[in-house]
Design a protein around this motif. Structure first.
Motif, short mmCIF file in Angstrom:
data_model
loop_
_atom_site.label_atom_id
_atom_site.label_comp_id
_atom_site.label_asym_id
_atom_site.label_seq_id
_atom_site.Cartn_x
_atom_site.Cartn_y
_atom_site.Cartn_z
N HIS A 6 36.69 14.31 25.41
CA HIS A 6 37.99 14.33 26.08
C HIS A 6 37.91 13.44 27.31
N PHE A 7 38.99 12.77 27.64
CA PHE A 7 39.06 12.07 28.92
C PHE A 7 40.28 12.59 29.66
N GLU A 8 40.32 12.35 30.95
CA GLU A 8 41.43 12.86 31.74
C GLU A 8 41.85 11.83 32.78
N ILE A 9 43.14 11.65 32.91
CA ILE A 9 43.71 10.76 33.90
C ILE A 9 44.40 11.63 34.94
N HIS A 10 44.13 11.38 36.21
CA HIS A 10 44.81 12.10 37.29
C HIS A 10 45.84 11.16 37.89
N ALA A 11 47.04 11.66 38.10
CA ALA A 11 48.13 10.80 38.57
C ALA A 11 48.93 11.47 39.66
N THR A 12 49.22 10.73 40.71
CA THR A 12 50.10 11.21 41.77
C THR A 12 51.51 11.37 41.24
N ASP A 13 51.93 10.43 40.39
CA ASP A 13 53.25 10.45 39.76
C ASP A 13 53.05 10.48 38.25
N PRO A 14 52.91 11.68 37.65
CA PRO A 14 52.63 11.77 36.22
C PRO A 14 53.63 11.02 35.34
N GLY A 33 51.24 23.98 28.39
CA GLY A 33 51.17 25.13 29.29
C GLY A 33 52.14 25.03 30.46
N THR A 34 51.88 25.85 31.47
CA THR A 34 52.78 25.93 32.63
C THR A 34 52.35 25.02 33.77
N GLU A 35 51.10 24.56 33.76
CA GLU A 35 50.62 23.64 34.79
C GLU A 35 51.15 22.24 34.51
N PRO A 36 51.19 21.38 35.51
CA PRO A 36 51.59 19.99 35.25
C PRO A 36 50.47 19.25 34.52
N TYR A 37 50.42 19.43 33.20
CA TYR A 37 49.37 18.86 32.37
C TYR A 37 49.96 18.43 31.03
N TRP A 38 49.56 17.24 30.58
CA TRP A 38 50.04 16.70 29.32
C TRP A 38 48.85 16.33 28.45
N LEU A 39 48.90 16.65 27.15
CA LEU A 39 47.89 16.23 26.21
C LEU A 39 48.22 14.81 25.76
N ILE A 40 47.21 13.97 25.65
CA ILE A 40 47.40 12.58 25.25
C ILE A 40 46.80 12.38 23.87
N THR A 41 47.60 11.84 22.96
CA THR A 41 47.12 11.42 21.65
C THR A 41 47.03 9.91 21.68
N THR A 42 45.81 9.39 21.47
CA THR A 42 45.60 7.95 21.59
C THR A 42 45.73 7.21 20.27
N GLY A 43 45.78 7.92 19.16
CA GLY A 43 45.93 7.27 17.87
C GLY A 43 45.22 8.04 16.78
N GLU A 44 45.10 7.40 15.63
CA GLU A 44 44.45 8.01 14.47
C GLU A 44 43.07 7.39 14.29
N GLY A 45 42.20 8.06 13.57
CA GLY A 45 40.89 7.51 13.28
C GLY A 45 39.90 7.77 14.40
N LEU A 52 46.49 14.30 30.87
CA LEU A 52 46.99 13.74 32.12
C LEU A 52 47.33 14.91 33.02
N ALA A 53 46.80 14.90 34.24
CA ALA A 53 46.99 15.99 35.19
C ALA A 53 47.61 15.46 36.48
N LYS A 54 48.35 16.32 37.16
CA LYS A 54 48.85 16.01 38.50
C LYS A 54 47.65 15.91 39.42
N ARG A 55 47.55 14.84 40.18
CA ARG A 55 46.42 14.61 41.07
C ARG A 55 46.32 15.71 42.12
N GLU A 56 45.11 16.19 42.35
CA GLU A 56 44.83 17.15 43.41
C GLU A 56 44.13 16.39 44.53
N GLY A 57 44.82 16.09 45.60
CA GLY A 57 44.23 15.34 46.70
C GLY A 57 44.83 13.96 46.80
N PRO A 58 44.32 13.17 47.75
CA PRO A 58 44.90 11.84 47.98
C PRO A 58 44.58 10.87 46.86
#
Length: 126
Positions: A6-14, A33-45, A52-58
């Motif tokens: 799994h990989f995760e991207i943190h974003a100030t502006d999701p 879920g209820t948190e600001p979190y999105w599952l990312i599907t990158t493709g097949e194979g 993708l998560a809402k950034r925690e911190g600067p």
């Protein structure tokens, strides 16, 4: 042997990040879920999907030489591997926490300051 799952991207502006990755790579995003979190599907194979998560911190310094999103390894025993990280000179930066109905996750830095995650699957996690 733990492998990246799994990989995760943190974003100030999701929404801005979702628009960017959809336009550039045609990835799809689904709110989870209820948190600001999105599952990312990158493709097949071969390959891995992420989140993708809402950034925690600067926001990191955009002029720094490298800013990355964390790669997460699936592990059998999160507590044991967390101790191994610390014994090998790394450190825990986000304590073990549940991902409901998925498992337990923690984030660490290696001795070079690189961030990575470790996930122990446990459908009963709350």
């Amino acid at each position: 042997m733990p492998r990246p799952v799994h990989f995760e991207i943190h974003a100030t502006d999701p929404e801005r990040a979702i628009t960017f990755y959809t336009a550039v790579f045609e990835w799809s995003f689904e709110r989870s879920g209820t948190e600001p979190y999105w599952l990312i599907t990158t493709g097949e194979g071969p390959g891995i999907n992420g989140g993708l998560a809402k950034r925690e911190g600067p926001m990191p310094d955009p002029d720094a030489s490298v800013n990355a999103f964390p790669l997460t390894m699936e592990v059998d025993d999160l507590d044991l591997l967390t101790r191994e990280v610390e014994l090998a000179g790394g450190r825990v930066v986000v304590a073990k926490r549940p991902i409901p109905e998925v498992g337990w996750i923690t984030y660490c830095r290696d001795p070079e300051g690189n961030l990575f995650g470790m996930l122990q699957l446990d459908p009963g996690a709350e």
